[in-house]
Design a protein around this motif. Structure first.
Motif, PDB file in Angstrom:
ATOM      1  N   SER A 127       0.826  -1.212   0.000  1.00 53.21           N
ATOM      2  CA  SER A 127       0.000   0.000   0.000  1.00 53.21           C
ATOM      3  C   SER A 127       0.861   1.263   0.000  1.00 53.21           C
ATOM      4  CB  SER A 127      -0.949   0.010   1.210  1.00 53.21           C
ATOM      5  OG  SER A 127      -0.232   0.269   2.414  1.00 53.21           O
ATOM      6  N   TYR A 128       2.073   1.168   0.521  1.00 52.66           N
ATOM      7  CA  TYR A 128       2.958   2.338   0.552  1.00 52.66           C
ATOM      8  C   TYR A 128       3.355   2.801  -0.850  1.00 52.66           C
ATOM      9  CZ  TYR A 128       3.611   1.769   5.592  1.00 52.66           C
ATOM     10  OH  TYR A 128       3.408   1.689   6.946  1.00 52.66           O
ATOM     11  N   LEU A 150      10.163   7.695   2.371  1.00 53.16           N
ATOM     12  CA  LEU A 150       9.230   6.563   2.423  1.00 53.16           C
ATOM     13  C   LEU A 150       9.776   5.438   3.296  1.00 53.16           C
ATOM     14  CD1 LEU A 150       6.595   5.243   1.601  1.00 53.16           C
ATOM     15  CD2 LEU A 150       7.709   4.486  -0.511  1.00 53.16           C
ATOM     16  N   SER A 151      11.059   5.111   3.155  1.00 52.48           N
ATOM     17  CA  SER A 151      11.604   4.040   4.003  1.00 52.48           C
ATOM     18  C   SER A 151      11.617   4.472   5.463  1.00 52.48           C
ATOM     19  CB  SER A 151      13.010   3.612   3.542  1.00 52.48           C
ATOM     20  OG  SER A 151      14.000   4.566   3.834  1.00 52.48           O
ATOM     21  N   THR A 152      11.795   5.761   5.708  1.00 47.77           N
ATOM     22  CA  THR A 152      11.743   6.282   7.078  1.00 47.77           C
ATOM     23  C   THR A 152      10.335   6.121   7.646  1.00 47.77           C
ATOM     24  OG1 THR A 152      13.540   7.825   6.629  1.00 47.77           O
ATOM     25  CG2 THR A 152      12.119   8.327   8.507  1.00 47.77           C
ATOM     26  N   GLN A 153       9.313   6.424   6.834  1.00 47.91           N
ATOM     27  CA  GLN A 153       7.925   6.278   7.293  1.00 47.91           C
ATOM     28  C   GLN A 153       7.579   4.814   7.554  1.00 47.91           C
ATOM     29  OE1 GLN A 153       5.599   8.762   8.083  1.00 47.91           O
ATOM     30  NE2 GLN A 153       4.728   6.934   9.028  1.00 47.91           N
ATOM     31  N   ILE A 154       7.963   3.939   6.640  1.00 45.99           N
ATOM     32  CA  ILE A 154       7.682   2.508   6.838  1.00 45.99           C
ATOM     33  C   ILE A 154       8.391   2.002   8.078  1.00 45.99           C
ATOM     34  CG2 ILE A 154       7.988   0.199   5.857  1.00 45.99           C
ATOM     35  CD1 ILE A 154       7.629   1.512   3.068  1.00 45.99           C
ATOM     36  N   SER A 155       9.647   2.416   8.272  1.00 45.98           N
ATOM     37  CA  SER A 155      10.400   2.023   9.459  1.00 45.98           C
ATOM     38  C   SER A 155       9.661   2.446  10.732  1.00 45.98           C
ATOM     39  CB  SER A 155      11.790   2.644   9.429  1.00 45.98           C
ATOM     40  OG  SER A 155      12.464   2.434  10.647  1.00 45.98           O
ATOM     41  N   LYS A 156       9.190   3.690  10.762  1.00 45.34           N
ATOM     42  CA  LYS A 156       8.441   4.181  11.935  1.00 45.34           C
ATOM     43  C   LYS A 156       7.179   3.359  12.161  1.00 45.34           C
ATOM     44  CE  LYS A 156       9.958   8.994  11.740  1.00 45.34           C
ATOM     45  NZ  LYS A 156       9.566  10.388  11.448  1.00 45.34           N
ATOM     46  N   ASP A 157       6.469   3.064  11.081  1.00 44.39           N
ATOM     47  CA  ASP A 157       5.223   2.302  11.201  1.00 44.39           C
ATOM     48  C   ASP A 157       5.494   0.873  11.672  1.00 44.39           C
ATOM     49  OD1 ASP A 157       3.950   4.592  10.358  1.00 44.39           O
ATOM     50  OD2 ASP A 157       3.530   3.850   8.335  1.00 44.39           O
ATOM     51  N   LEU A 158       6.565   0.259  11.153  1.00 44.94           N
ATOM     52  CA  LEU A 158       6.911  -1.086  11.604  1.00 44.94           C
ATOM     53  C   LEU A 158       7.307  -1.093  13.069  1.00 44.94           C
ATOM     54  CD1 LEU A 158       8.932  -2.390   8.514  1.00 44.94           C
ATOM     55  CD2 LEU A 158       6.760  -3.323   9.358  1.00 44.94           C
ATOM     56  N   PHE A 165      14.974  -4.001  14.464  1.00 46.02           N
ATOM     57  CA  PHE A 165      15.968  -4.097  13.389  1.00 46.02           C
ATOM     58  C   PHE A 165      15.336  -3.802  12.030  1.00 46.02           C
ATOM     59  CE2 PHE A 165      18.585  -6.030  16.604  1.00 46.02           C
ATOM     60  CZ  PHE A 165      19.854  -5.571  16.278  1.00 46.02           C
ATOM     61  N   CYS A 166      14.662  -2.664  11.989  1.00 48.77           N
ATOM     62  CA  CYS A 166      13.995  -2.254  10.748  1.00 48.77           C
ATOM     63  C   CYS A 166      14.114  -0.745  10.576  1.00 48.77           C
ATOM     64  CB  CYS A 166      12.545  -2.713  10.737  1.00 48.77           C
ATOM     65  SG  CYS A 166      11.576  -2.057  12.110  1.00 48.77           S
ATOM     66  N   GLY A 167      15.338  -0.236  10.711  1.00 47.47           N
ATOM     67  CA  GLY A 167      15.575   1.188  10.518  1.00 47.47           C
ATOM     68  C   GLY A 167      15.407   1.576   9.059  1.00 47.47           C
ATOM     69  N   PRO A 168      15.447   2.877   8.761  1.00 51.42           N
ATOM     70  CA  PRO A 168      15.216   3.363   7.398  1.00 51.42           C
ATOM     71  C   PRO A 168      16.152   2.777   6.351  1.00 51.42           C
ATOM     72  CG  PRO A 168      15.121   5.184   8.947  1.00 51.42           C
ATOM     73  CD  PRO A 168      15.591   3.991   9.721  1.00 51.42           C
ATOM     74  N   THR A 169      17.423   2.544   6.701  1.00 51.91           N
ATOM     75  CA  THR A 169      18.364   1.984   5.737  1.00 51.91           C
ATOM     76  C   THR A 169      18.063   0.519   5.459  1.00 51.91           C
ATOM     77  OG1 THR A 169      20.059   3.566   6.420  1.00 51.91           O
ATOM     78  CG2 THR A 169      20.819   1.613   5.236  1.00 51.91           C
ATOM     79  N   ILE A 170      17.753  -0.241   6.511  1.00 49.53           N
ATOM     80  CA  ILE A 170      17.371  -1.650   6.342  1.00 49.53           C
ATOM     81  C   ILE A 170      16.099  -1.740   5.496  1.00 49.53           C
ATOM     82  CG2 ILE A 170      16.462  -3.680   7.566  1.00 49.53           C
ATOM     83  CD1 ILE A 170      18.466  -2.972   9.840  1.00 49.53           C
ATOM     84  N   CYS A 178      12.918  -6.490  -2.614  1.00 48.95           N
ATOM     85  CA  CYS A 178      11.580  -7.060  -2.819  1.00 48.95           C
ATOM     86  C   CYS A 178      10.811  -6.409  -3.960  1.00 48.95           C
ATOM     87  CB  CYS A 178      10.770  -6.951  -1.529  1.00 48.95           C
ATOM     88  SG  CYS A 178      11.427  -7.954  -0.189  1.00 48.95           S
ATOM     89  N   GLY A 179      11.462  -5.495  -4.676  1.00 50.53           N
ATOM     90  CA  GLY A 179      10.841  -4.922  -5.860  1.00 50.53           C
ATOM     91  C   GLY A 179       9.843  -3.815  -5.617  1.00 50.53           C
ATOM     92  N   LEU A 180       9.744  -3.299  -4.389  1.00 55.85           N
ATOM     93  CA  LEU A 180       8.891  -2.136  -4.176  1.00 55.85           C
ATOM     94  C   LEU A 180       9.524  -0.912  -4.824  1.00 55.85           C
ATOM     95  CD1 LEU A 180       8.259  -4.197  -1.683  1.00 55.85           C
ATOM     96  CD2 LEU A 180       6.945  -2.261  -0.854  1.00 55.85           C
ATOM     97  N   PHE A 181      10.854  -0.895  -4.864  1.00 58.22           N
ATOM     98  CA  PHE A 181      11.623   0.051  -5.668  1.00 58.22           C
ATOM     99  C   PHE A 181      12.313  -0.754  -6.758  1.00 58.22           C
ATOM    100  CE2 PHE A 181      12.615   2.819  -1.734  1.00 58.22           C
ATOM    101  CZ  PHE A 181      11.553   3.667  -1.993  1.00 58.22           C
ATOM    102  N   ASN A 182      12.247  -0.298  -7.990  1.00 58.51           N
ATOM    103  CA  ASN A 182      13.089  -0.869  -9.041  1.00 58.51           C
ATOM    104  C   ASN A 182      14.316   0.025  -9.123  1.00 58.51           C
ATOM    105  OD1 ASN A 182      14.413  -1.846 -11.277  1.00 58.51           O
ATOM    106  ND2 ASN A 182      12.853  -1.222 -12.736  1.00 58.51           N
ATOM    107  N   ASN A 183      15.361  -0.360  -8.412  1.00 58.11           N
ATOM    108  CA  ASN A 183      16.577   0.444  -8.389  1.00 58.11           C
ATOM    109  C   ASN A 183      17.723  -0.202  -9.148  1.00 58.11           C
ATOM    110  OD1 ASN A 183      15.516   2.645  -7.156  1.00 58.11           O
ATOM    111  ND2 ASN A 183      16.448   2.301  -5.165  1.00 58.11           N
ATOM    112  N   HIS A 184      17.402  -1.083 -10.089  1.00 52.16           N
ATOM    113  CA  HIS A 184      18.438  -1.484 -11.038  1.00 52.16           C
ATOM    114  C   HIS A 184      18.808  -0.228 -11.826  1.00 52.16           C
ATOM    115  CE1 HIS A 184      18.384  -5.881 -10.660  1.00 52.16           C
ATOM    116  NE2 HIS A 184      17.078  -5.793 -10.492  1.00 52.16           N
ATOM    117  N   VAL A 185      20.099   0.025 -12.002  1.00 49.28           N
ATOM    118  CA  VAL A 185      20.496   1.189 -12.799  1.00 49.28           C
ATOM    119  C   VAL A 185      20.011   0.996 -14.238  1.00 49.28           C
ATOM    120  CG1 VAL A 185      22.461   1.819 -11.334  1.00 49.28           C
ATOM    121  CG2 VAL A 185      22.813   0.228 -13.242  1.00 49.28           C
TER     122      VAL A 185
END
Length: 194
Positions: A127-128, A150-158, A165-170, A178-185
């Motif tokens: 949903s994010y 967004l990763s910061t918000q998800i981390s806070k919500d988790l 062990f679910c900080g913004p960088t993790i 998991c493909g929520l971001f397609n960050n292949h260059v």
């Protein structure tokens, strides 16, 4: 894992996977592919938590050992564990023996079940991004951030839901895996495929 006939060590890839075959195969077949199974999403979040302070290849090489040690990452079983299981896992040389990360896996299994399990976790995470991968169009690895609002918000919500062990960088690394971001260059052969 094996390369498909169209993939070779010379195939253009994201530079982070280097030249080691196990890493290239992970990059080519798993990383960035949208994961729709809620239990698998949870497993990957746990493994990314174990990665904290380490390289992903360390976890990748031990992933089968982790799956054996953690009973196939069955949240219902792990949620019932306590000190005897923590002590057993601290003796297991096939995994990362870190008390805090092992204990967090138990807590995270409980939090996952409290959220409603696989379907609820999947629905919450996707949903994010409104149910579709966000497409990074980065030209170089140096452009790719290690966290985002967004990763910061998800981390806070988790964390609010009881996860550890679910900080913004993790969370950011997990979202990429998991493909929520397609960050292949954009020059990577997988960018347009996923």
């Amino acid at each position: 894992m094996t390369h498909s006939p169209s993939q070779s060590p010379d195939t253009p890839r994201c530079s982070w996977c280097g030249t080691e075959p196990i890493y290239q195969e992970y990059h080519d077949l798993e990383w960035g592919v949208p994961e729709w199974d809620g239990r698998a999403l949870w497993e990957k979040l746990i493994l990314d938590g174990f990665q904290a302070g380490l390289s992903w290849i360390t976890i990748l090489k031990k992933r089968d050992n982790f799956r054996a040690a953690f009973e196939g990452f069955d949240p219902e079983q792990i949620a019932t564990w306590g000190e005897p299981e923590i002590d057993r896992l601290l003796q297991d040389k096939g995994i990362i023996r870190h008390r805090g990360k092992i204990a967090a896996t138990i807590t995270n299994a409980q939090a996952y079940l409290d959220l409603g399990g696989a379907d609820a976790f999947r629905d919450m995470m996707w949903s994010y991004v409104d149910g579709a991968p966000l497409n990074g169009r980065y030209k170089t690895l140096d452009e790719v951030p290690t966290s985002s609002p967004l990763s910061t918000q998800i981390s806070k919500d988790l964390k609010k839901a009881g996860f550890k062990f679910c900080g913004p960088t993790i969370v950011y690394a997990w979202m990429e895996a998991c493909g929520l971001f397609n960050n292949h260059v954009v020059s990577c052969h997988r960018h347009d495929q996923v």
